[in-house]
Write a protein that holds these residues in place. Sequence first.
Motif, PDB file in Angstrom:
ATOM      1  N   GLY A 149      -9.507 -19.600  20.464  1.00 30.62           N
ATOM      2  CA  GLY A 149     -10.549 -19.892  21.444  1.00 30.62           C
ATOM      3  C   GLY A 149     -10.649 -21.358  21.803  1.00 30.62           C
ATOM      4  O   GLY A 149     -11.136 -21.713  22.874  1.00 30.62           O
ATOM      5  N   SER A 150     -10.172 -22.221  20.890  1.00 31.49           N
ATOM      6  CA  SER A 150     -10.239 -23.655  21.170  1.00 31.49           C
ATOM      7  C   SER A 150      -9.047 -24.149  21.971  1.00 31.49           C
ATOM      8  O   SER A 150      -9.024 -25.306  22.404  1.00 31.49           O
TER       9      SER A 150
ATOM     10  N   PHE B 185     -16.912 -22.255  29.189  1.00 32.47           N
ATOM     11  CA  PHE B 185     -16.730 -23.663  29.549  1.00 32.47           C
ATOM     12  C   PHE B 185     -17.493 -24.582  28.588  1.00 32.47           C
ATOM     13  O   PHE B 185     -16.952 -25.579  28.097  1.00 32.47           O
ATOM     14  N   SER B 186     -18.733 -24.211  28.306  1.00 37.55           N
ATOM     15  CA  SER B 186     -19.577 -25.045  27.425  1.00 37.55           C
ATOM     16  C   SER B 186     -19.090 -25.030  25.978  1.00 37.55           C
ATOM     17  O   SER B 186     -19.287 -26.005  25.244  1.00 37.55           O
ATOM     18  N   ALA B 187     -18.449 -23.931  25.565  1.00 37.02           N
ATOM     19  CA  ALA B 187     -18.009 -23.791  24.182  1.00 37.02           C
ATOM     20  C   ALA B 187     -16.680 -24.475  23.891  1.00 37.02           C
ATOM     21  O   ALA B 187     -16.331 -24.679  22.720  1.00 37.02           O
TER      22      ALA B 187
ATOM     23  N   SER C 187     -12.744 -11.117  22.759  1.00 37.03           N
ATOM     24  CA  SER C 187     -13.023 -10.872  21.340  1.00 37.03           C
ATOM     25  C   SER C 187     -11.771 -11.089  20.497  1.00 37.03           C
ATOM     26  O   SER C 187     -11.835 -11.652  19.394  1.00 37.03           O
ATOM     27  N   LEU C 188     -10.620 -10.651  21.016  1.00 37.48           N
ATOM     28  CA  LEU C 188      -9.362 -10.834  20.294  1.00 37.48           C
ATOM     29  C   LEU C 188      -9.016 -12.325  20.177  1.00 37.48           C
ATOM     30  O   LEU C 188      -8.508 -12.779  19.146  1.00 37.48           O
ATOM     31  N   VAL C 189      -9.301 -13.074  21.247  1.00 35.24           N
ATOM     32  CA  VAL C 189      -9.071 -14.527  21.239  1.00 35.24           C
ATOM     33  C   VAL C 189      -9.844 -15.168  20.093  1.00 35.24           C
ATOM     34  O   VAL C 189      -9.308 -15.995  19.336  1.00 35.24           O
ATOM     35  N   ILE C 190     -11.102 -14.765  19.966  1.00 34.80           N
ATOM     36  CA  ILE C 190     -11.954 -15.311  18.885  1.00 34.80           C
ATOM     37  C   ILE C 190     -11.403 -14.901  17.523  1.00 34.80           C
ATOM     38  O   ILE C 190     -11.323 -15.713  16.589  1.00 34.80           O
ATOM     39  N   LYS C 191     -10.979 -13.640  17.402  1.00 36.66           N
ATOM     40  CA  LYS C 191     -10.448 -13.125  16.140  1.00 36.66           C
ATOM     41  C   LYS C 191      -9.184 -13.871  15.718  1.00 36.66           C
ATOM     42  O   LYS C 191      -8.980 -14.170  14.534  1.00 36.66           O
ATOM     43  N   LEU C 192      -8.326 -14.177  16.698  1.00 35.83           N
ATOM     44  CA  LEU C 192      -7.062 -14.859  16.400  1.00 35.83           C
ATOM     45  C   LEU C 192      -7.235 -16.367  16.235  1.00 35.83           C
ATOM     46  O   LEU C 192      -6.287 -17.074  15.887  1.00 35.83           O
ATOM     47  N   GLY C 193      -8.435 -16.872  16.537  1.00 33.43           N
ATOM     48  CA  GLY C 193      -8.704 -18.292  16.372  1.00 33.43           C
ATOM     49  C   GLY C 193      -8.091 -19.180  17.430  1.00 33.43           C
ATOM     50  O   GLY C 193      -7.867 -20.374  17.194  1.00 33.43           O
TER      51      GLY C 193
END
Length: 789
Positions: free
Chosen positions: A288-289, A314-316, A280-286
Amino acid sequence: MESKIAHVRITQLANLLQSCIDKKSYLQGRILHSHFLRNGLSPDIFLSNKLIEFYAKCGSIDRARKVFDKMPTRNVYSWNAIVGVYAKAGNSEDAGRLFVEMPEKNTVSWNTMISTYARSGFEGKALNLYYMMMREEIKPTHFTFASVLSACGCLLDLEHGRRCHGVVVKVGLDGNMYVENALVGMYAKCGSMEEAIQIFDGMSQPNEVSCTSLMSGLSQTDRVEDALRMFGKMHRNAIWIDAVALSSILGVCAKCEDGESSANKRFSFWRNEYGQQIHSLVIKLGTGSDLHVGNSLIDMYAKCGDMDCAEMVFSALPEVNVVSWNVLIAGYGQKGHGEKAVELLEQMQRFGFKPDEVTYVSMLGACVKSGDVETAHKMFSKMSIPSVASWNAILSGYCQKENHEGAFDLFRKMQFANVCPDRTTIAVILSSCSGLGLLKCGKQVHAASTKVMLHVDVFVASGLVDMYSKCGKIDSARCVFDRMKERDVVAWNSMIAGFALQSLSKEAFFLFKKMREEGIYPTQFSYASVVSSCTRLASLSEGRQVHAVITKDGYVNDVFVGSTLIDMYAKCGDVEEARQFFDGMPHKNIVSWNGMIHGYAQNGLGDKAVELFEDMLLTEEKPDGVTFIAVLTACSHSGLVDAGIRFFDSMEKEHGIEPLADHYTCIIDSLGRAGRFTEAEVLIEKMPYKDDPIIWEVLLSSCRVHANVTLGKQAAEHLFHLDPQNPAPYVLLSNLYAALGRWDDASAVRKLMNDRGVVKDPGYSWIEFKNGVQAFMVDDDLRIAMAKE
């Protein structure tokens, strides 16, 4: 005046060239270089140094070198510039050669070269250069210490790292942020976490570098919870969390423990939950890519067993690489889903990704764990040049399937392929030699390990001790053990188990005592081996002494050790003590239940064995083949024939367990003891194990008791054919004839036995005294036949 104008002009040209350097404007820089040449400015040292820097920045190393070579005069900055060109390109060899040629060196020169060696994997050279620098009395800077401490960390050289730390304090750089980060990293990599924490706590402004280094060190030393708390502290204190820090903490979450215990399952669940929070923190910090972070997320979910989330991440991902596919394949391999791993490999190739060595090793692991050694072998055959890791994976598969002969043949092929084995290879193949009792092959492996200097490795040496012990060469095992320069607990356990296996209990006890004296803490395997020695000797007094030591050392609640204690008390005749210990066990497994049921069976307490078996069926523990051998033996010895038949019939119908030869032996023995030979004959006719000599021997023994000459003679003839050198059928049939007064037939059997050279082994009786255990032969007339143990 002209000199001043020339100076201004050169400064302007240098500024223009600096603009080209900053913007990497290669074409404009080349035009400027041509201008220098046309106007006779190329001899200028300052402009030439700038040109070297320009070509280096644009990646044109050859042109930078040409500028340097054509310089009529050079200063220390010129030399530093060209050394820096090769250093940044990772060419440490040419950089080192130029460094040696330098007419004069300053701090920058030394720092550049030390840093180059440290980054290029030549950490030893970096340290040597640092000490040369100190002898030249060149004052080190924070850049020097950052590189040197990094080199010490990579080499795990704590001694030199501490020495460098002392110099840091002496020159007053212990408060420098870069040096503090390097110190934390060095101590953490060397596993000296108390010192790493001490440096970290003394930092005025810890940053993401020091926090990440400390987290990694805590994780490597299995202080996982402390690593997680460190990340929490980093987040609370608003320290910048970058992709490296996120990947590091996800690696911590991925360190799930193996095992099926409820404690481990709870731990795994908790770790997965923490990993989801990090996600969740990864997504919040941007971030994830970020590919590195994404691969770490896949790895975390895969190692925690959550393959659905692993596939979702993996798919995302906007892009994936071979590492992404490898992590996903390894995840399914860890769960033993070989078919899914094969499917992913095919998808990977369809999408244009070429499998690498890691892919195939992961595939091999997946197939091996799922028990599909055939597919693993197909994967292995696709590899053009298998690495030693690949050979080890396929060898492990053969060993797990107990195809020890196949494993040894594969090991020979590995040698013919000129692949040098490592410690894992030798240990795996020694395990196969132990499993088959192949002394000759084991000696060959010993020779192969000596050839590549692996026989001194503690891991390999422990395997050699185990192999020689199981092959009956206890002296050779002891020789290997005594020559070991260092011994871990595995080596001690192998030697103690070897003595126990060969019934050398005195030696096993002595070595166990010596192990404790040398500060090696025994494990459950150590105690199990020593208890087994007491069991083989039927020495109840020594068994109780060991039990006391086990209690003192806190292993009494270990289910593995507890099961051996139950077995020891039961085989020594103290069934009440065995049951008392069994009832007090906080955790029981199938071995514990089987041991107690078998203990009742051995001591003729069939009713209690049956009662305990029925109690077991009411628990979550499911019976296995050994359980039924124990309860069928109990029924046989106690005359509970009908109960035995009922349990036998329930094996396949109710529990899905196919009866083996040992189960048929138990039920035929039960029927034979009761004189129900018609039923025994019907069962023998139906069973698939007609060539098992033990079954016919059991039947013959019952025929002798009940004077069934016809069936007894048939059983004996089967045994004469199946096992002609076994004296038991000759003696049993002769005794059967003698009991009926048929002396001529008894003499004929004895004569047949003599003609075939069959010799009956002498019998022994064991008697325990206060000062040890003694053994007597039948004809010894109470004289000691064997030395005291």
